[in-house]
Design an enzyme around this catalytic site. Structure first.
Site, mmCIF file in Angstrom:
data_model
loop_
_atom_site.group_PDB
_atom_site.id
_atom_site.type_symbol
_atom_site.label_atom_id
_atom_site.label_comp_id
_atom_site.label_asym_id
_atom_site.label_seq_id
_atom_site.Cartn_x
_atom_site.Cartn_y
_atom_site.Cartn_z
ATOM 1 N N THR A 1 -4.590 1.405 -1.357
ATOM 2 C CA THR A 1 -3.169 1.094 -1.474
ATOM 3 C C THR A 1 -2.952 0.103 -2.609
ATOM 4 O O THR A 1 -3.864 -0.633 -2.985
ATOM 5 C CB THR A 1 -2.622 0.500 -0.156
ATOM 6 O OG1 THR A 1 -1.217 0.317 -0.269
ATOM 7 C CG2 THR A 1 -3.268 -0.849 0.146
ATOM 8 N N ASP B 1 -1.558 7.076 5.752
ATOM 9 C CA ASP B 1 -0.353 7.806 5.385
ATOM 10 C C ASP B 1 0.604 7.633 6.542
ATOM 11 O O ASP B 1 0.204 7.695 7.714
ATOM 12 C CB ASP B 1 -0.640 9.287 5.115
ATOM 13 C CG ASP B 1 0.508 9.926 4.339
ATOM 14 O OD1 ASP B 1 1.030 9.288 3.412
ATOM 15 O OD2 ASP B 1 0.890 11.063 4.658
ATOM 16 N N SER B 2 1.846 7.373 6.212
ATOM 17 C CA SER B 2 2.802 7.081 7.276
ATOM 18 C C SER B 2 4.192 7.508 6.855
ATOM 19 O O SER B 2 4.451 7.751 5.671
ATOM 20 C CB SER B 2 2.776 5.583 7.612
ATOM 21 O OG SER B 2 2.979 4.810 6.449
ATOM 22 N N LYS C 1 7.492 -7.405 14.150
ATOM 23 C CA LYS C 1 7.419 -5.987 13.806
ATOM 24 C C LYS C 1 5.977 -5.486 13.908
ATOM 25 O O LYS C 1 5.720 -4.400 14.440
ATOM 26 C CB LYS C 1 7.965 -5.767 12.390
ATOM 27 C CG LYS C 1 7.821 -4.338 11.887
ATOM 28 C CD LYS C 1 8.229 -4.226 10.431
ATOM 29 C CE LYS C 1 7.760 -2.902 9.838
ATOM 30 N NZ LYS C 1 8.031 -2.782 8.403
ATOM 31 N N GLY D 1 1.545 -6.020 1.096
ATOM 32 C CA GLY D 1 1.796 -6.239 2.522
ATOM 33 C C GLY D 1 0.758 -5.553 3.393
ATOM 34 O O GLY D 1 0.250 -6.140 4.350
#
Length: 199
Positions: free
Chosen positions: A8, A70-71, A176, A12
């Protein structure tokens, strides 16, 4: 010290993995730490296929362990769309506001009770001499008809989490993280880490 590359460029996401892997004495690298520019085309039709594709391709190129994810968002009234196209739903520019505008337009005449949706995340772990493994997590909610909150990214401002009575964008990052799709997938990965890292 063992090194694991997270496939990535997202700072974050990197922090999430540093918090998870740090206690195991693992140094976390990301694509930003590499001299070469690696871009894996996501040609899969599912989150799992894309995560595996990214993890195995980068691991094969660098010959080190790699974790890829992957999202995206699945909306029931749209037959699971935007799904694997979540980031580029409104076009290749990958602009969050444009994606949200398109989503709200598609759901304009859909009543609240039918606006159920979920965030899904699949993590894939690949490396030299190990069998690729995947871990998945999801988070259920509703799509609102307007934005609320300024935290997070992507579809967070319109994704309403019923138990907290807030959107993802109205939550603090740690709040979150405790209920998110990525948090759930990371929790599964954590149970596998000792066995994997010893191997």
């Amino acid at each position: 010290m063992k090194q694991v590359l997270i496939a990535t460029n997202n700072a974050g996401k990197a922090k999430d993995f540093e918090a998870l892997l740090g206690p195991f004495g693992v140094k976390v690298l990301t694509l930003n730490d590499l001299e070469e520019d690696i871009d894996v085309e996501e040609t899969g039709t599912t989150f799992e296929e894309n995560a595996i594709l990214k993890a195995e391709t980068v691991s094969r190129l660098l010959q080190i362990p790699v974790i890829a994810d992957d999202s995206g968002l699945e909306v029931d009234a749209l037959d699971g769309a935007p799904g694997v196209y979540s980031a580029r739903y409104a076009g290749p520019a990958k602009k969050d506001d444009d994606n949200i505008d398109k989503l709200l337009s598609e759901l304009e005449n859909v009543p609240e009770a039918n606006r159920t949706a979920r965030f899904r995340c699949v993590l894939a772990v690949a490396g030299p001499g190990i069998e690729t493994r995947t871990f998945s997590g999801s988070c259920e909610g509703l799509i609102l008809d307007e934005r609320r909150g300024s935290n997070g990214f992507g579809y967070d401002p319109v994704f309403y989490y019923l138990e907290k009575e807030r959107t993802m964008a109205q939550m603090a990052p740690e709040e979150k993280g405790a209920i998110s799709h990525r948090g759930a997938a990371l929790a599964q990965l954590k149970t596998f880490l000792p066995e994997w890292l010893q191997g």
